[in-house]
Write an enzyme that holds these catalytic residues in place. Structure first.
Site, PDB file in Angstrom:
ATOM      1  N   SER A  79       5.265 -11.498  37.970  1.00 32.66           N
ATOM      2  CA  SER A  79       4.833 -12.901  37.975  1.00 32.66           C
ATOM      3  C   SER A  79       6.026 -13.842  37.964  1.00 32.66           C
ATOM      4  O   SER A  79       5.881 -15.032  38.195  1.00 32.66           O
ATOM      5  CB  SER A  79       3.986 -13.183  36.741  1.00 32.66           C
ATOM      6  OG  SER A  79       4.803 -13.125  35.583  1.00 32.66           O
ATOM      7  N   HIS A 100       6.319  -7.948  -0.112  1.00 32.94           N
ATOM      8  CA  HIS A 100       6.593  -7.726   1.320  1.00 32.94           C
ATOM      9  C   HIS A 100       7.986  -8.231   1.689  1.00 32.94           C
ATOM     10  O   HIS A 100       8.158  -9.426   1.934  1.00 32.94           O
ATOM     11  CB  HIS A 100       5.537  -8.432   2.172  1.00 32.94           C
ATOM     12  CG  HIS A 100       4.208  -7.760   2.129  1.00 32.94           C
ATOM     13  ND1 HIS A 100       3.881  -6.713   2.957  1.00 32.94           N
ATOM     14  CD2 HIS A 100       3.140  -7.948   1.317  1.00 32.94           C
ATOM     15  CE1 HIS A 100       2.662  -6.286   2.670  1.00 32.94           C
ATOM     16  NE2 HIS A 100       2.198  -7.019   1.677  1.00 32.94           N
ATOM     17  N   GLY A 144       7.506 -14.289  35.189  1.00 34.04           N
ATOM     18  CA  GLY A 144       7.616 -14.527  33.753  1.00 34.04           C
ATOM     19  C   GLY A 144       8.600 -13.523  33.157  1.00 34.04           C
ATOM     20  O   GLY A 144       8.922 -12.518  33.791  1.00 34.04           O
ATOM     21  N   VAL A 145       9.062 -13.820  31.944  1.00 35.73           N
ATOM     22  CA  VAL A 145      10.089 -12.966  31.345  1.00 35.73           C
ATOM     23  C   VAL A 145       9.606 -11.526  31.182  1.00 35.73           C
ATOM     24  O   VAL A 145      10.328 -10.583  31.499  1.00 35.73           O
ATOM     25  CB  VAL A 145      10.463 -13.480  29.931  1.00 35.73           C
ATOM     26  CG1 VAL A 145      11.585 -12.666  29.340  1.00 35.73           C
ATOM     27  CG2 VAL A 145      10.863 -14.915  29.986  1.00 35.73           C
ATOM     28  N   ASP A 146       8.388 -11.361  30.694  1.00 28.84           N
ATOM     29  CA  ASP A 146       7.944 -10.015  30.351  1.00 28.84           C
ATOM     30  C   ASP A 146       7.844  -9.116  31.582  1.00 28.84           C
ATOM     31  O   ASP A 146       8.374  -8.004  31.591  1.00 28.84           O
ATOM     32  CB  ASP A 146       6.579 -10.053  29.638  1.00 28.84           C
ATOM     33  CG  ASP A 146       6.603 -10.974  28.432  1.00 28.84           C
ATOM     34  OD1 ASP A 146       7.708 -11.312  27.972  1.00 28.84           O
ATOM     35  OD2 ASP A 146       5.517 -11.349  27.960  1.00 28.84           O
ATOM     36  N   SER A 147       7.167  -9.606  32.608  1.00 27.35           N
ATOM     37  CA  SER A 147       7.018  -8.733  33.771  1.00 27.35           C
ATOM     38  C   SER A 147       8.358  -8.554  34.478  1.00 27.35           C
ATOM     39  O   SER A 147       8.635  -7.495  35.038  1.00 27.35           O
ATOM     40  CB  SER A 147       5.944  -9.256  34.735  1.00 27.35           C
ATOM     41  OG  SER A 147       6.362 -10.406  35.413  1.00 27.35           O
ATOM     42  N   SER A 148       9.235  -9.562  34.402  1.00 29.03           N
ATOM     43  CA  SER A 148      10.548  -9.431  35.040  1.00 29.03           C
ATOM     44  C   SER A 148      11.379  -8.348  34.359  1.00 29.03           C
ATOM     45  O   SER A 148      12.000  -7.515  35.018  1.00 29.03           O
ATOM     46  CB  SER A 148      11.328 -10.745  34.964  1.00 29.03           C
ATOM     47  OG  SER A 148      10.650 -11.739  35.668  1.00 29.03           O
ATOM     48  N   TYR A 171       0.836  -1.207   0.000  1.00 21.78           N
ATOM     49  CA  TYR A 171       0.000   0.000   0.000  1.00 21.78           C
ATOM     50  C   TYR A 171       0.872   1.259   0.000  1.00 21.78           C
ATOM     51  O   TYR A 171       0.566   2.241  -0.675  1.00 21.78           O
ATOM     52  CB  TYR A 171      -0.929   0.016   1.223  1.00 21.78           C
ATOM     53  CG  TYR A 171      -1.785   1.259   1.269  1.00 21.78           C
ATOM     54  CD1 TYR A 171      -2.943   1.344   0.511  1.00 21.78           C
ATOM     55  CD2 TYR A 171      -1.400   2.365   2.018  1.00 21.78           C
ATOM     56  CE1 TYR A 171      -3.707   2.503   0.500  1.00 21.78           C
ATOM     57  CE2 TYR A 171      -2.161   3.532   2.018  1.00 21.78           C
ATOM     58  CZ  TYR A 171      -3.315   3.582   1.258  1.00 21.78           C
ATOM     59  OH  TYR A 171      -4.066   4.728   1.248  1.00 21.78           O
ATOM     60  N   GLU A 192       9.462  -7.830   4.413  1.00 21.61           N
ATOM     61  CA  GLU A 192       9.597  -8.080   5.852  1.00 21.61           C
ATOM     62  C   GLU A 192       9.216  -9.493   6.261  1.00 21.61           C
ATOM     63  O   GLU A 192       9.543  -9.924   7.356  1.00 21.61           O
ATOM     64  CB  GLU A 192       8.759  -7.060   6.645  1.00 21.61           C
ATOM     65  CG  GLU A 192       7.238  -7.220   6.544  1.00 21.61           C
ATOM     66  CD  GLU A 192       6.627  -6.595   5.293  1.00 21.61           C
ATOM     67  OE1 GLU A 192       7.371  -6.375   4.314  1.00 21.61           O
ATOM     68  OE2 GLU A 192       5.415  -6.349   5.280  1.00 21.61           O
TER      69      GLU A 192
END
Ligand code: XMP
Length: 510
Positions: A222, A168, A224-228, A81, A170
């Protein structure tokens, strides 16, 4: 720092473009096409990539950008686009193609001297997904590649540093795509590649520091990786103004609560309120077998415990969440991203007083978050942590949940994990765990007849967790795991290995 702007016209792959640019060691961020030109100029971008999008550029209400974007002197690459928009705004023609192209097609490069195609073979394949095509070039442009059904698969005005590709670059299915993007970033935009994950960490910390100076910040941790990682970033920025709350619902894996406490309160010296609420959870779960009901109870109780602790802190200014980009997509792209509680079981606490949510990881993919975690010194066991459902072992204990069953499952699961780590099998698997089936059957131990539980082992390989294959763990490893579990864990007399793919099964048993 060099930066590439990804201007978002609503395509599916927008963050993926930014990620590919970052893989080329240049920082990239995504902004809406509504961002005004002044702001873009102030951003100091070395180049701009226009994304794909579902609209047709000739529709009245299509998202557009004025000519000033193409006349700013900043190099531009239009994708799909974005390519149509460039052609349309600069006086070319975009038409509904007689034949749309979807999927992999052969790309023939006609101008191998193009800066975009340096070191790209003249015949390669690319991923197409379009109904419209550029049919007439704008003045000053030449076509540089074609496919069997698309005369202008790419075009450029090298002098003006304007480039456009119909395909594309990507996506994975365009095998030379990242190289083509790299050519744009390095050969056209003149970047040299000064970005690594440590720059992200540094800059985020600085940004958070300015935003949160002297303010109170709260984070639900938690383990978990993300919150850590979100908590560690915030801790660098806010120090003692950050408080983390960690709720132990008694359904974590063996030793997990200890590990989280020793890493965050110990190693990092973070203000950590660790609440052992297991009794409350087991009370609420007593006699409940329905998996959805169990999830709901755990989610609600979690929020209640969190609220009670948070209330003691009074009003906080910011609540930090470890939302990452895939969460943003799942909850419906863009600004309106649904708020994910760290347990993603039930949304945010209603009764915690805070002014704003901060999501420092919302542009990153999981592996980028892991790299940031390593950069921040997060212990390997937490960086490499597998996905773990918010309701924890609550979903892996089939039927009603009791403290005794949780202990059996923790022990069996720990043995499974230990043996996989010892033999190196863990690195070949995406996720693996034990399940306590609600089934008991007859066995024999010594001269005694037993009537005990069956433990199921589940291990899968997957790249996206949407589909999965069962892990081909050698029998010799399964043999040791099975024998250790029946010998060391009381109340278990049988071990089975789940050999079902997803679909039709899911990864978790519930
Ligand atoms: P299924 O069982 O649907 O699981 O094949 C796919 C992936 O999602 C994980 N999972 C969860 N993750 N909160 C989470 O954060 C949850 O409530 C939850 N339930 C399942 C599961 O472990 C697998 O990786």
């Amino acid at each position: 720092m060099e930066k590439i702007l990804v201007l978002d016209f609503g395509g599916q792959y927008n963050q993926l473009i930014a990620r590919r640019v970052r893989e080329c060691s240049v920082y990239s961020e995504v902004l809406s096409y509504k961002t005004d030109m002044e702001k873009i100029k102030q951003g100091g971008y070395s180049g701009i990539i226009l994304t794909g999008g579902p609209a047709s550029v000739f529709d009245e209400d299509a998202p557009r950008y004025g000519r000033e974007l193409f006349e700013s002197g900043i190099p531009v690459l239009g994708i799909c686009y974005g390519a149509h928009l460039m052609a349309y705004m600069l006086g070319g023609t975009v038409s509904k193609a007689t034949i749309g192209e979807y999927g992999n097609v052969q790309l023939s490069i006609d101008d191998t001297d193009s800066r975009l195609y340096s070191d790209i073979p003249s015949s390669t394949s690319c991923w197409m997904s379009h109904a419209n095509s550029i049919t007439e070039l704008p003045a000053g442009f030449k076509a540089t590649a074609h496919t069997p059904d698309c005369k202008i698969a790419s075009m450029e005005n090298a002098e003006a540093r304007l480039y456009a590709v119909q395909y594309h670059p990507e996506v994975m299915h365009t095998p030379k795509g990242t190289e083509i993007l790299r050519n744009f970033i390095y050969n056209v935009c003149g970047c040299s590649g000064d970005w690594v994950i440590s720059s992200f960490v540094e800059e985020k910390v600085e940004e958070l520091r300015q935003k949160c100076a002297g303010k109170k910040v709260l984070c639900a941790l938690s383990g978990g990786v993300d919150s850590s990682v979100a908590a560690l970033l915030m801790h660098r920025a806010a120090g003692d103004n950050l408080t983390c709350i960690f709720v132990d619902h008694g359904l974590l894996r063996k030793n997990e609560a200890k590990e989280v406490k020793s890493a965050f309160a110990g190693k990092f010296g973070i203000n950590l309120i660790a609440v052992d609420a297991s009794e409350r959870f087991f009370d609420k779960l007593a006699g409940v077998s329905d998996p959805e009901r169990k999830r709901k109870i755990i989610g609600e109780e979690f929020i209640r415990v969190f609220e009670e602790e948070a209330k003691k802190l009074g009003t906080v200014d910011f609540l930090v969440q470890g939302t990452i980009y895939p969460d943003v997509i799942e909850s419906g792209l863009g600004d309106a991203a649904l708020i994910k509680s760290h347990h993603n079981v039930g949304g945010l606490p209603d009764h915690v007083d805070f002014k704003e949510i901060i999501e420092p990881l919302r542009d990153l993919f999981k592996d980028e978050v892991r790299k940031a975690g390593i950069e921040l010194g997060l212990p390997h066991s937490l960086v490499a942590r597998q996905p773990f459902p918010g309701p924890g072992l609550g979903v892996r204990i089939i039927g009603d949940v009791t403290p005794e069953k949780a202990a059996i499952l923790q022990d069996a699961d720990a043995i499974f994990r230990e043996e996989l780590a010892k033999t190196g099998e863990d690195s070949k698997l995406s996720q693996y765990f034990a399940v306590l089936t609600n089934m008991r059957s007859v066995g024999v131990m010594g001269d005694e007849r037993t009537y005990d539980y069956t433990v199921a082992l589940r291990a899968v390989t997957t790249s996206d967790f949407m589909t999965a294959d069962f892990g081909r763990i050698p029998y010799s490893v399964l043999e040791v795991v099975s024998s250790r579990i029946v010998n060391e864990v009381k109340s278990v007399n049988r071990v089975v290995y789940d050999i079902t793919t997803k679909p039709p099964a899911t990864i978790e048993w519930e």
